[in-house]
Design a protein around this motif. Sequence first.
Motif, PDB file in Angstrom:
ATOM      1  N   TYR A   1       9.431   4.079 -15.039  1.00  0.00           N
ATOM      2  CA  TYR A   1       8.609   4.548 -13.923  1.00  0.00           C
ATOM      3  C   TYR A   1       8.503   6.074 -13.904  1.00  0.00           C
ATOM      4  O   TYR A   1       7.835   6.644 -13.041  1.00  0.00           O
ATOM      5  N   VAL A   2       9.171   6.733 -14.857  1.00  0.00           N
ATOM      6  CA  VAL A   2       9.047   8.187 -15.012  1.00  0.00           C
ATOM      7  C   VAL A   2       8.562   8.472 -16.428  1.00  0.00           C
ATOM      8  O   VAL A   2       8.814   7.699 -17.352  1.00  0.00           O
ATOM      9  N   PRO A   3       7.853   9.588 -16.632  1.00  0.00           N
ATOM     10  CA  PRO A   3       7.365   9.922 -17.974  1.00  0.00           C
ATOM     11  C   PRO A   3       8.517  10.129 -18.949  1.00  0.00           C
ATOM     12  O   PRO A   3       9.570  10.637 -18.551  1.00  0.00           O
ATOM     13  N   PRO A   4       8.354   9.790 -20.228  1.00  0.00           N
ATOM     14  CA  PRO A   4       7.203   9.047 -20.756  1.00  0.00           C
ATOM     15  C   PRO A   4       7.321   7.562 -20.407  1.00  0.00           C
ATOM     16  O   PRO A   4       8.417   7.005 -20.426  1.00  0.00           O
ATOM     17  N   HIS A   5       6.236   6.937 -20.078  1.00  0.00           N
ATOM     18  CA  HIS A   5       6.251   5.564 -19.575  1.00  0.00           C
ATOM     19  C   HIS A   5       6.298   4.565 -20.734  1.00  0.00           C
ATOM     20  O   HIS A   5       5.325   3.871 -21.025  1.00  0.00           O
ATOM     21  N   LYS A   6       7.470   4.498 -21.365  1.00  0.00           N
ATOM     22  CA  LYS A   6       7.667   3.614 -22.508  1.00  0.00           C
ATOM     23  C   LYS A   6       8.394   2.340 -22.096  1.00  0.00           C
ATOM     24  O   LYS A   6       8.980   2.261 -21.014  1.00  0.00           O
ATOM     25  N   ALA A   7       8.361   1.349 -22.979  1.00  0.00           N
ATOM     26  CA  ALA A   7       9.085   0.103 -22.731  1.00  0.00           C
ATOM     27  C   ALA A   7      10.573   0.409 -22.588  1.00  0.00           C
ATOM     28  O   ALA A   7      11.106   1.302 -23.251  1.00  0.00           O
ATOM     29  N   VAL A   8      11.235  -0.324 -21.707  1.00  0.00           N
ATOM     30  CA  VAL A   8      12.652  -0.068 -21.443  1.00  0.00           C
ATOM     31  C   VAL A   8      13.525  -1.117 -22.131  1.00  0.00           C
ATOM     32  O   VAL A   8      13.068  -2.204 -22.479  1.00  0.00           O
ATOM     33  N   SER A   9      14.781  -0.778 -22.296  1.00  0.00           N
ATOM     34  CA  SER A   9      15.729  -1.655 -22.974  1.00  0.00           C
ATOM     35  C   SER A   9      16.334  -2.670 -22.008  1.00  0.00           C
ATOM     36  O   SER A   9      16.184  -2.564 -20.784  1.00  0.00           O
TER      37      SER A   9
ATOM     38  N   ASN B   1       0.358  -8.449 -10.224  1.00  0.00           N
ATOM     39  CA  ASN B   1      -0.996  -7.899 -10.351  1.00  0.00           C
ATOM     40  C   ASN B   1      -1.049  -6.438  -9.906  1.00  0.00           C
ATOM     41  O   ASN B   1      -1.724  -5.610 -10.528  1.00  0.00           O
ATOM     42  N   LEU B   2      -0.321  -6.126  -8.835  1.00  0.00           N
ATOM     43  CA  LEU B   2      -0.277  -4.745  -8.358  1.00  0.00           C
ATOM     44  C   LEU B   2       0.415  -3.848  -9.378  1.00  0.00           C
ATOM     45  O   LEU B   2      -0.043  -2.727  -9.655  1.00  0.00           O
ATOM     46  N   TYR B   3       1.503  -4.342  -9.955  1.00  0.00           N
ATOM     47  CA  TYR B   3       2.248  -3.567 -10.952  1.00  0.00           C
ATOM     48  C   TYR B   3       1.384  -3.291 -12.181  1.00  0.00           C
ATOM     49  O   TYR B   3       1.368  -2.168 -12.705  1.00  0.00           O
ATOM     50  N   LEU B   4       0.660  -4.295 -12.635  1.00  0.00           N
ATOM     51  CA  LEU B   4      -0.208  -4.117 -13.802  1.00  0.00           C
ATOM     52  C   LEU B   4      -1.307  -3.099 -13.505  1.00  0.00           C
ATOM     53  O   LEU B   4      -1.664  -2.284 -14.366  1.00  0.00           O
ATOM     54  N   LYS B   5      -1.821  -3.127 -12.290  1.00  0.00           N
ATOM     55  CA  LYS B   5      -2.865  -2.180 -11.900  1.00  0.00           C
ATOM     56  C   LYS B   5      -2.307  -0.760 -11.826  1.00  0.00           C
ATOM     57  O   LYS B   5      -2.929   0.191 -12.324  1.00  0.00           O
ATOM     58  N   ARG B   6      -1.119  -0.621 -11.224  1.00  0.00           N
ATOM     59  CA  ARG B   6      -0.519   0.705 -11.049  1.00  0.00           C
ATOM     60  C   ARG B   6      -0.095   1.320 -12.389  1.00  0.00           C
ATOM     61  O   ARG B   6      -0.071   2.546 -12.536  1.00  0.00           O
TER      62      ARG B   6
ATOM     63  N   SER C   1       0.814  -1.215   0.000  1.00  0.00           N
ATOM     64  CA  SER C   1       0.000   0.000   0.000  1.00  0.00           C
ATOM     65  C   SER C   1       0.851   1.270   0.000  1.00  0.00           C
ATOM     66  O   SER C   1       0.377   2.340  -0.383  1.00  0.00           O
ATOM     67  N   ASP C   2       2.115   1.153   0.423  1.00  0.00           N
ATOM     68  CA  ASP C   2       2.975   2.330   0.544  1.00  0.00           C
ATOM     69  C   ASP C   2       4.135   2.362  -0.450  1.00  0.00           C
ATOM     70  O   ASP C   2       4.834   3.369  -0.546  1.00  0.00           O
ATOM     71  N   ILE C   3       4.348   1.293  -1.177  1.00  0.00           N
ATOM     72  CA  ILE C   3       5.512   1.198  -2.054  1.00  0.00           C
ATOM     73  C   ILE C   3       5.386   2.151  -3.244  1.00  0.00           C
ATOM     74  O   ILE C   3       4.305   2.320  -3.818  1.00  0.00           O
ATOM     75  N   SER C   4       6.495   2.802  -3.599  1.00  0.00           N
ATOM     76  CA  SER C   4       6.496   3.713  -4.743  1.00  0.00           C
ATOM     77  C   SER C   4       6.547   2.907  -6.033  1.00  0.00           C
ATOM     78  O   SER C   4       6.888   1.716  -6.030  1.00  0.00           O
ATOM     79  N   LEU C   5       6.244   3.555  -7.148  1.00  0.00           N
ATOM     80  CA  LEU C   5       6.270   2.854  -8.433  1.00  0.00           C
ATOM     81  C   LEU C   5       7.687   2.390  -8.764  1.00  0.00           C
ATOM     82  O   LEU C   5       7.876   1.291  -9.296  1.00  0.00           O
ATOM     83  N   LYS C   6       8.676   3.200  -8.431  1.00  0.00           N
ATOM     84  CA  LYS C   6      10.063   2.805  -8.679  1.00  0.00           C
ATOM     85  C   LYS C   6      10.421   1.562  -7.870  1.00  0.00           C
ATOM     86  O   LYS C   6      10.983   0.596  -8.404  1.00  0.00           O
ATOM     87  N   GLN C   7      10.098   1.570  -6.590  1.00  0.00           N
ATOM     88  CA  GLN C   7      10.396   0.418  -5.742  1.00  0.00           C
ATOM     89  C   GLN C   7       9.626  -0.813  -6.208  1.00  0.00           C
ATOM     90  O   GLN C   7      10.164  -1.927  -6.215  1.00  0.00           O
ATOM     91  N   LEU C   8       8.387  -0.613  -6.605  1.00  0.00           N
ATOM     92  CA  LEU C   8       7.558  -1.712  -7.096  1.00  0.00           C
ATOM     93  C   LEU C   8       8.161  -2.320  -8.356  1.00  0.00           C
ATOM     94  O   LEU C   8       8.240  -3.548  -8.502  1.00  0.00           O
ATOM     95  N   THR C   9       8.604  -1.459  -9.260  1.00  0.00           N
ATOM     96  CA  THR C   9       9.214  -1.915 -10.508  1.00  0.00           C
ATOM     97  C   THR C   9      10.478  -2.721 -10.237  1.00  0.00           C
ATOM     98  O   THR C   9      10.669  -3.816 -10.780  1.00  0.00           O
ATOM     99  N   PHE C  10      11.343  -2.181  -9.389  1.00  0.00           N
ATOM    100  CA  PHE C  10      12.607  -2.851  -9.077  1.00  0.00           C
ATOM    101  C   PHE C  10      12.370  -4.183  -8.371  1.00  0.00           C
ATOM    102  O   PHE C  10      13.041  -5.179  -8.641  1.00  0.00           O
TER     103      PHE C  10
END
Length: 209
Positions: free
Chosen positions: A118-126, A98-103, A19-28
């Motif tokens: 995790y920062v704009p623009p939110h494009k696919a990464v290499s 599931n949380l990542y897909l929702k976020r 519930s508190d994790i940032s998008l960056k932390q979630l991604t990593f």
Amino acid sequence: MGYIASVGLRYLRGLPSFSDISLKQLTFKLLMLIALTSAQRLQTLQMLDIKNLIVRETEAIFVLPKTLKQSKPGSKELQVVCTSYPNDERLDVLRLLNLYLKRTSTLRGKETMLFISYVPPHKAVSRDTLSRWLKEVLKASGIDLRVYSAHSTRAAATSAACNRDIPVEEILKTAGWSSEKTFAKFYKRQIDFEGKFAMSILKQGVSDC
């Protein structure tokens, strides 16, 4: 290599709650968990596509194209499976996925590759970006990047599985290796490296006496 898995997972457990994790932390966290639980190359992780995702109650399955490096004519399609882990929800890769897909659902637009910036623009990464992200997780875990690299997660996963007496056939299937000979050659190389690392620690201990 089990050291990487142990230290890395301990670090991931200590990250903020879902519930508190940032998008960056979630991604990593998701990237590191999939890397460890699938033992796949960065090339494979970069190719994970939600168009080819099958979600079930206890698992989610990514079906990979046969154009990947480890694919051979006549080989079965490669799959990356994210399995529920109810023993510790902090390491439940299915719940995390599931949380990542929702976020990211409102951020990705028409982008279907799983991992996006995790920062704009939110494009696919290499693949290089995924490598850099894994290095950040390893560094934050306290792992020496002069000794280990992002690719070490693959060896860490297979080594840990082997040490826990997981059948070689299961390791080959999960990691996408075609033969036990390939696994033995790769695993032996990692064991030799660990031996050198252990010797350096022992020598340091002697010099400190």
